[in-house]
Design an enzyme around this catalytic site. Structure first.
Site, PDB file in Angstrom:
ATOM      1  N   SER A 129     -18.420  20.443  14.616  1.00  0.00           N
ATOM      2  CA  SER A 129     -19.978  20.664  14.594  1.00  0.00           C
ATOM      3  C   SER A 129     -20.438  21.665  14.000  1.00  0.00           C
ATOM      4  O   SER A 129     -21.215  22.649  13.093  1.00  0.00           O
ATOM      5  CB  SER A 129     -19.753  19.297  13.174  1.00  0.00           C
ATOM      6  OG  SER A 129     -20.693  19.132  14.668  1.00  0.00           O
TER       7      SER A 129
ATOM      8  N   LYS B 150     -16.737  15.380   3.633  1.00  0.00           N
ATOM      9  CA  LYS B 150     -17.380  16.867   3.855  1.00  0.00           C
ATOM     10  C   LYS B 150     -15.932  17.396   2.856  1.00  0.00           C
ATOM     11  O   LYS B 150     -16.873  17.469   1.415  1.00  0.00           O
ATOM     12  CB  LYS B 150     -17.224  17.449   4.960  1.00  0.00           C
ATOM     13  CG  LYS B 150     -18.864  16.336   5.855  1.00  0.00           C
ATOM     14  CD  LYS B 150     -18.015  16.903   7.261  1.00  0.00           C
ATOM     15  CE  LYS B 150     -19.535  15.540   7.945  1.00  0.00           C
ATOM     16  NZ  LYS B 150     -19.021  15.517   9.043  1.00  0.00           N
TER      17      LYS B 150
ATOM     18  N   HIS C 276     -14.538  18.399   9.974  1.00  0.00           N
ATOM     19  CA  HIS C 276     -15.322  19.730   9.408  1.00  0.00           C
ATOM     20  C   HIS C 276     -13.688  20.316   9.007  1.00  0.00           C
ATOM     21  O   HIS C 276     -13.910  21.766   9.072  1.00  0.00           O
ATOM     22  CB  HIS C 276     -15.526  20.809  10.612  1.00  0.00           C
ATOM     23  CG  HIS C 276     -17.466  19.355  10.380  1.00  0.00           C
ATOM     24  ND1 HIS C 276     -18.643  20.050   9.418  1.00  0.00           N
ATOM     25  CD2 HIS C 276     -17.670  18.535  11.175  1.00  0.00           C
ATOM     26  CE1 HIS C 276     -19.384  19.397   9.974  1.00  0.00           C
ATOM     27  NE2 HIS C 276     -19.161  18.523  10.755  1.00  0.00           N
TER      28      HIS C 276
HETATM   29  C1  PLP Z   1     -20.193  14.230   9.787  1.00  0.00           C
HETATM   30  C2  PLP Z   1     -19.260  13.588  10.767  1.00  0.00           C
HETATM   31  C3  PLP Z   1     -19.408  12.274  11.409  1.00  0.00           C
HETATM   32  C4  PLP Z   1     -19.689  11.586  10.790  1.00  0.00           C
HETATM   33  O1  PLP Z   1     -19.163  11.372   9.088  1.00  0.00           O
HETATM   34  P1  PLP Z   1     -19.619  10.227   7.779  1.00  0.00           P
HETATM   35  O2  PLP Z   1     -18.899  10.821   6.988  1.00  0.00           O
HETATM   36  O3  PLP Z   1     -20.779  11.096   7.219  1.00  0.00           O
HETATM   37  O4  PLP Z   1     -20.565   9.287   8.796  1.00  0.00           O
HETATM   38  C5  PLP Z   1     -18.546  12.383  12.133  1.00  0.00           C
HETATM   39  N1  PLP Z   1     -17.873  13.250  12.892  1.00  0.00           N
HETATM   40  C6  PLP Z   1     -18.314  14.120  12.507  1.00  0.00           C
HETATM   41  C7  PLP Z   1     -17.528  15.524  13.576  1.00  0.00           C
HETATM   42  C8  PLP Z   1     -19.283  14.435  11.749  1.00  0.00           C
HETATM   43  O5  PLP Z   1     -19.073  16.129  12.016  1.00  0.00           O
END
Ligand code: PLP
Length: 426
Positions: A214, A273, A242
């Site tokens: 990320s 995302k 991601h």
């Molecule tokens: C954003 C993210 C999460 C969390 O996901 P949400 O659905 O926003 O709670 C988990 N792991 C990684 C690597 C992330 O970037």
């Protein structure tokens, strides 16, 4: 008891600082360290141009990578599911909150990931907490990349397993750790062999990594990691937060792109995302999913995803499968943008995904650059300690498929003016 005979209130209570005083002091310390954060209110949808404080700003820090959060088909699916099922699942999935919208989405997710089954959690944060705590416990070991997301770290901590951290993407270090654990007799036999009988069992080893990280958008060496987990009999869990929607056939992720689906025990990804909705999935074997339904407290003790959210995610999966050029174009333009920033003298250590880091160095310089960019109407993220090591603060650019060439060109010009080390345009 009369007032006179009751013990006098402890003076240490009456003179103890109140909540406002204590927390105020803590906030002031955060402020003095230059680390105070505040919410910034976005007054429009997550488009490339958003409204902040009544002003139009170019958004380069949204995870709406494919522009699906406000895609007409995704919005229409949410509206129609709301009309059919109402605004909320209202109950835990295990009570009465398991609705057709969830079941349909989970079938679709399993087919998309090419796994036996999938389970939807309310967030990726909860998916990681619920999954890790279901698979390992006291006496087991979680082996974790040092740049793993907070939710993976928190899940490992909550599980009470021992946590061993390997240097970022360093498979030699990972092998050293796994060999050492193997020599000590810690490694599971098969995922299906988990026992609830309390009988003594070999300690389990769970290796956890992201696929596309990320912070820098770089890729984990997944084929090598899979080879090591197989060799040393460890389980492998990969978080594709991601990568889901962006990499792989029909956006199924980097694991799928590399042909490693069957060699990863636990697949995790978020629907919030690139897929433009909300919630997250865990995919894998039927026995894994059935165990999570029975054991993952972060699944059991929370209300099911709103039906609109599940339907929106499913519609997003259809768009991603039908229009592979969205993700392909996004990645092509990200590479071009990274190359252009590099040519301008900036340090862009990774250009493997839609996330582009620009290394600045000092936290104060990084924050100043981000503020200068915002003053020019461009919103990028400033990443600083403790998220990254001191001296490696960076700007992070998140590209969206819906950014226009003109918006990208304007941003490059502004970055050249605002980021130390860049050659300026004349
Ligand atoms: C954003 C993210 C999460 C969390 O996901 P949400 O659905 O926003 O709670 C988990 N792991 C990684 C690597 C992330 O970037």
């Amino acid at each position: 008891m009369t007032q006179a005979s009751s013990p006098t209130p402890s003076s240490s209570f009456s003179t103890a600082p109140g909540l406002a005083q204590l927390l105020g002091g803590e906030l002031a310390a955060i402020d003095r360290a230059g680390l105070r954060r505040a919410l910034r209110r976005i007054e429009s949808a997550q488009e490339p141009v958003v409204e902040i404080d009544g002003r139009e700003v170019l958004l380069f820090c949204s995870n709406n990578y494919l522009g699906l959060a406000n895609h007409p088909e995704v919005v229409a699916a949410a509206v129609s599911a709301t009309e059919r099922y109402g605004a909320s699942a209202v109950s835990s999935r295990l009570i009465s909150g398991h609705m057709s919208a969830h079941a349909d989405l989970e079938d679709r997710l399993a087919a998309w990931k090419r796994t036996e089954a999938a389970l939807v959690f309310s967030t990726g944060y909860q998916a990681n907490l619920g999954t890790i705590t279901s698979l390992v416990g006291r006496g087991d070991v979680v082996v974790s990349d040092e740049l793993n997301h907070a939710s993976l770290i928190d899940g490992a901590r909550l599980s009470r397993a021992d946590i061993t951290v390997f240097r970022h993407n360093d498979t030699a270090h990972l092998e050293e750790i796994l060999r050492d654990l193997d020599n000590r007799g810690a490694s599971p036999t098969a995922l299906a062999g988990s026992s609830d009988t309390g009988a003594a069992r070999r300690p389990r080893v769970l290796v956890v990594t992201e696929s596309v990280f990320s912070m820098d958008g770089d890729h984990a060496p997944l084929a090598d990691i899979a080879r090591l987990t197989e060799r040393y009999g460890a389980w492998l869990m990969v978080d594709e937060a991601h990568a889901a929607g962006v990499f792989g056939p029909a956006g199924a992720g980097l694991v799928a792109e590399l042909g490693l689906t069957d060699r990863v025990d636990v697949h995790v990804g978020t629907l919030g995302k690139a897929l433009g909705s909300f919630g997250a999935y865990v995919a894998g074997s039927r026995v894994l999913i059935d165990l999570l339904i029975n054991r993952a407290r972060a699944f059991i003790f929370t209300t099911g995803l709103p039906p609109a959210t599940a339907a929106a995610a499913q519609a997003a999966l259809e768009v991603v499968a039908r229009e592979p050029e969205r993700a392909a174009g996004l990645l092509r333009r990200a590479r071009d943008l990274g190359a252009e920033l590099g040519a301008a003298g900036l340090r862009v250590p990774h250009m493997e995904s839609q996330i582009l880091p620009i290394l600045v160095g000092e936290a104060s310089d990084t924050v100043a650059a981000a503020e200068a960019l915002l003053a020019r109407g461009i919103y990028v993220a400033a990443i600083r300690p403790p998220t990254v090591p001191a001296g490696t603060s960076r700007l992070r650019l998140s590209l969206m498929a819906t950014h226009t060439d003109e918006q990208i060109a304007r941003t490059v010009a502004a970055i050249r003016e605002c980021v130390p080390g860049a050659t300026t345009v004349r």
